[in-house]
Design an enzyme around this catalytic site. Structure first.
Site, PDB file in Angstrom:
ATOM      1  N   ASN A   1      14.032 -12.789 -82.336  1.00  0.00           N
ATOM      2  CA  ASN A   1      14.685 -12.960 -81.032  1.00  0.00           C
ATOM      3  C   ASN A   1      14.221 -14.230 -80.303  1.00  0.00           C
ATOM      4  O   ASN A   1      14.895 -14.707 -79.387  1.00  0.00           O
ATOM      5  CB  ASN A   1      14.468 -11.736 -80.124  1.00  0.00           C
TER       6      ASN A   1
ATOM      7  N   ASP B   1      19.540  -1.487 -79.251  1.00  0.00           N
ATOM      8  CA  ASP B   1      20.464  -2.602 -79.496  1.00  0.00           C
ATOM      9  C   ASP B   1      21.768  -2.411 -78.719  1.00  0.00           C
ATOM     10  O   ASP B   1      22.162  -1.283 -78.422  1.00  0.00           O
ATOM     11  CB  ASP B   1      20.743  -2.675 -81.015  1.00  0.00           C
ATOM     12  N   GLY B   2      22.425  -3.538 -78.402  1.00  0.00           N
ATOM     13  CA  GLY B   2      23.766  -3.474 -77.810  1.00  0.00           C
ATOM     14  C   GLY B   2      23.874  -3.927 -76.352  1.00  0.00           C
ATOM     15  O   GLY B   2      24.948  -3.810 -75.763  1.00  0.00           O
ATOM     16  N   ASN B   3      22.799  -4.455 -75.804  1.00  0.00           N
ATOM     17  CA  ASN B   3      22.858  -4.912 -74.410  1.00  0.00           C
ATOM     18  C   ASN B   3      23.898  -6.019 -74.223  1.00  0.00           C
ATOM     19  O   ASN B   3      24.647  -6.022 -73.244  1.00  0.00           O
ATOM     20  CB  ASN B   3      21.499  -5.470 -73.972  1.00  0.00           C
TER      21      ASN B   3
ATOM     22  N   THR C   1      10.464 -10.850 -83.562  1.00  0.00           N
ATOM     23  CA  THR C   1      10.014 -12.222 -83.841  1.00  0.00           C
ATOM     24  C   THR C   1      11.237 -13.146 -83.977  1.00  0.00           C
ATOM     25  O   THR C   1      11.185 -14.304 -83.589  1.00  0.00           O
ATOM     26  CB  THR C   1       9.171 -12.292 -85.140  1.00  0.00           C
TER      27      THR C   1
ATOM     28  N   ARG D   1      26.588  -6.704 -76.070  1.00  0.00           N
ATOM     29  CA  ARG D   1      27.967  -6.193 -76.208  1.00  0.00           C
ATOM     30  C   ARG D   1      28.388  -5.406 -74.979  1.00  0.00           C
ATOM     31  O   ARG D   1      29.536  -5.480 -74.545  1.00  0.00           O
ATOM     32  CB  ARG D   1      28.079  -5.329 -77.473  1.00  0.00           C
TER      33      ARG D   1
HETATM   34  C1  IPE Z   1      16.931  -5.748 -83.113  1.00  0.00           C
HETATM   35  O1  IPE Z   1      18.118  -6.117 -82.525  1.00  0.00           O
HETATM   36  C2  IPE Z   1      15.782  -6.158 -82.242  1.00  0.00           C
HETATM   37  C3  IPE Z   1      15.655  -5.427 -80.984  1.00  0.00           C
HETATM   38  C4  IPE Z   1      16.383  -4.411 -80.605  1.00  0.00           C
HETATM   39  C5  IPE Z   1      14.588  -5.874 -80.127  1.00  0.00           C
HETATM   40  P1  IPE Z   1      18.823  -7.500 -82.888  1.00  0.00           P
HETATM   41  O2  IPE Z   1      20.072  -7.558 -82.083  1.00  0.00           O
HETATM   42  O3  IPE Z   1      17.884  -8.624 -82.745  1.00  0.00           O
HETATM   43  O4  IPE Z   1      19.144  -7.306 -84.437  1.00  0.00           O
HETATM   44  P2  IPE Z   1      20.241  -7.985 -85.366  1.00  0.00           P
HETATM   45  O5  IPE Z   1      20.204  -9.449 -85.081  1.00  0.00           O
HETATM   46  O6  IPE Z   1      21.563  -7.396 -84.982  1.00  0.00           O
HETATM   47  O7  IPE Z   1      19.855  -7.614 -86.746  1.00  0.00           O
HETATM   48  C1  IPE Z   2      19.160  -5.602 -77.702  1.00  0.00           C
HETATM   49  O1  IPE Z   2      20.440  -5.983 -77.331  1.00  0.00           O
HETATM   50  C2  IPE Z   2      18.100  -6.301 -76.885  1.00  0.00           C
HETATM   51  C3  IPE Z   2      17.343  -7.309 -77.636  1.00  0.00           C
HETATM   52  C4  IPE Z   2      17.461  -7.565 -78.890  1.00  0.00           C
HETATM   53  C5  IPE Z   2      16.376  -8.085 -76.883  1.00  0.00           C
HETATM   54  P1  IPE Z   2      21.126  -7.287 -77.891  1.00  0.00           P
HETATM   55  O2  IPE Z   2      20.831  -8.419 -76.972  1.00  0.00           O
HETATM   56  O3  IPE Z   2      20.764  -7.528 -79.313  1.00  0.00           O
HETATM   57  O4  IPE Z   2      22.654  -6.885 -77.767  1.00  0.00           O
HETATM   58  P2  IPE Z   2      23.833  -7.228 -78.784  1.00  0.00           P
HETATM   59  O5  IPE Z   2      23.401  -6.796 -80.142  1.00  0.00           O
HETATM   60  O6  IPE Z   2      24.043  -8.697 -78.713  1.00  0.00           O
HETATM   61  O7  IPE Z   2      24.985  -6.443 -78.279  1.00  0.00           O
HETATM   62 MG    MG Z   3      21.599  -6.977 -81.063  1.00  0.00          MG
END
Ligand code: IPE
Ligand code: IPE
Ligand code: MG
Length: 252
Positions: A80, A32-34, A78, A36
């Site tokens: 996403n 997670d965190g791409n 799911t 941000r």
């Molecule tokens: C969890 O991250 C799913 C993946 C890393 C693929 P999300 O960014 O979707 O989760 P939430 O929305 O913060 O719970």
């Molecule tokens: C995780 O990074 C990748 C996926 C869920 C596909 P995010 O896209 O959820 O990054 P944040 O949480 O918005 O920083």
């Molecule tokens: Mg995220």
């Protein structure tokens, strides 16, 4: 397909000059965190996903080197699918390109690729790329790389309940014979040991519908590091932390 048959816990660790006692066999990561990471740099979220794909390469390589048996990466949930169309499309393109560009490396490094989730919802080019890599790497037994794509633990559990209900209705199994094993064998992760360690990057203290059944006794580690900034060094530190944990499984 039963992974325990084709994928025994292997011992051909590439590096032996490290204390690998009590290393996890199965590591799962919520990457997670791409978004941000990109926002911090005033970049488009897509740039964050691109950088995140580089981290995937680094961590897969590292896990293979140090002898992790199974690496499960949560790449797309799911939920996403509800993101803006352009972001979903960019993620799917990135995924298809990633699968094609990594194919040779998977073969060279004896890594087997598998996918868990509602694969049928993925676009055709992604499904084809996945299928190709999965078939090509089917015999590999150095490490299992499990990509959770269009994955949701609740959907997985609903599918399992339906499967078992049908078998009961058809008289194939008796309700009294439903055990933990029967349930585990009806999940996407059939034949795989449960994760020993679950890592979540970016600081969020939640599971976000990942592997709900399988993580009953998994050790959890949450780091504030954003996934694109996550490094091999930090991963190794987390493994060290894991090595010192006392897993009690409810006993004394
Ligand atoms: C969890 O991250 C799913 C993946 C890393 C693929 P999300 O960014 O979707 O989760 P939430 O929305 O913060 O719970
Ligand atoms: C995780 O990074 C990748 C996926 C869920 C596909 P995010 O896209 O959820 O990054 P944040 O949480 O918005 O920083
Ligand atoms: Mg995220």
């Amino acid at each position: 397909m039963n992974f325990s048959e084709t994928h025994p816990i292997y011992t051909d660790r590439v590096y032996t000059d490290r204390d690998t006692a009590n290393y996890p066999s199965h590591v799962a990561i919520i990457m997670d965190g791409n978004g941000r990471w990109a926002k911090q740099r005033l970049l488009n979220r897509i740039k964050g996903h691109e950088k995140g794909a580089e981290t995937v390469r680094t961590i897969v390589e590292c896990c293979r080197e140090i002898g992790i048996s199974i690496l499960t990466l949560y790449a797309f949930s799911t939920e996403n699918w509800q993101r803006p169309k352009v972001e979903v499309a960019a993620l799917m393109t990135l995924l298809a390109n990633f699968l094609k560009s990594e194919q040779k490396k998977l073969l060279d490094n004896n890594i087997r690729l598998n996918a868990i989730g509602q694969i049928e919802r993925l676009p055709e080019n992604v499904r084809n790329a996945l299928h190709n890599s999965m078939v090509l790497t089917e015999e590999n037994n150095g490490m299992l790389l499990n990509l959770a794509l269009s994955y949701g633990a609740r959907a997985e559990i609903v599918g399992m309940v339906k499967d078992i209900a049908i078998k009961v209705r058809e008289g194939i199994i008796d309700p009294d014979s439903i055990t933990d094993e029967v349930i585990s064998d009806s999940l996407y992760t059939k034949g795989m040991p449960d994760p020993d360690l679950l890592i979540r990057t970016s600081g969020e203290m939640r599971i976000s519908n990942f592997l709900l059944w399988q993580i009953a006794y998994t050790e959890i580690y949450v780091t504030d590091t954003l996934w694109p900034d996550f490094s091999k060094d930090e991963f190794m530190q987390i493994l060290k932390n894991y090595q010192h944990r006392k897993r009690r499984f409810g006993k004394v």
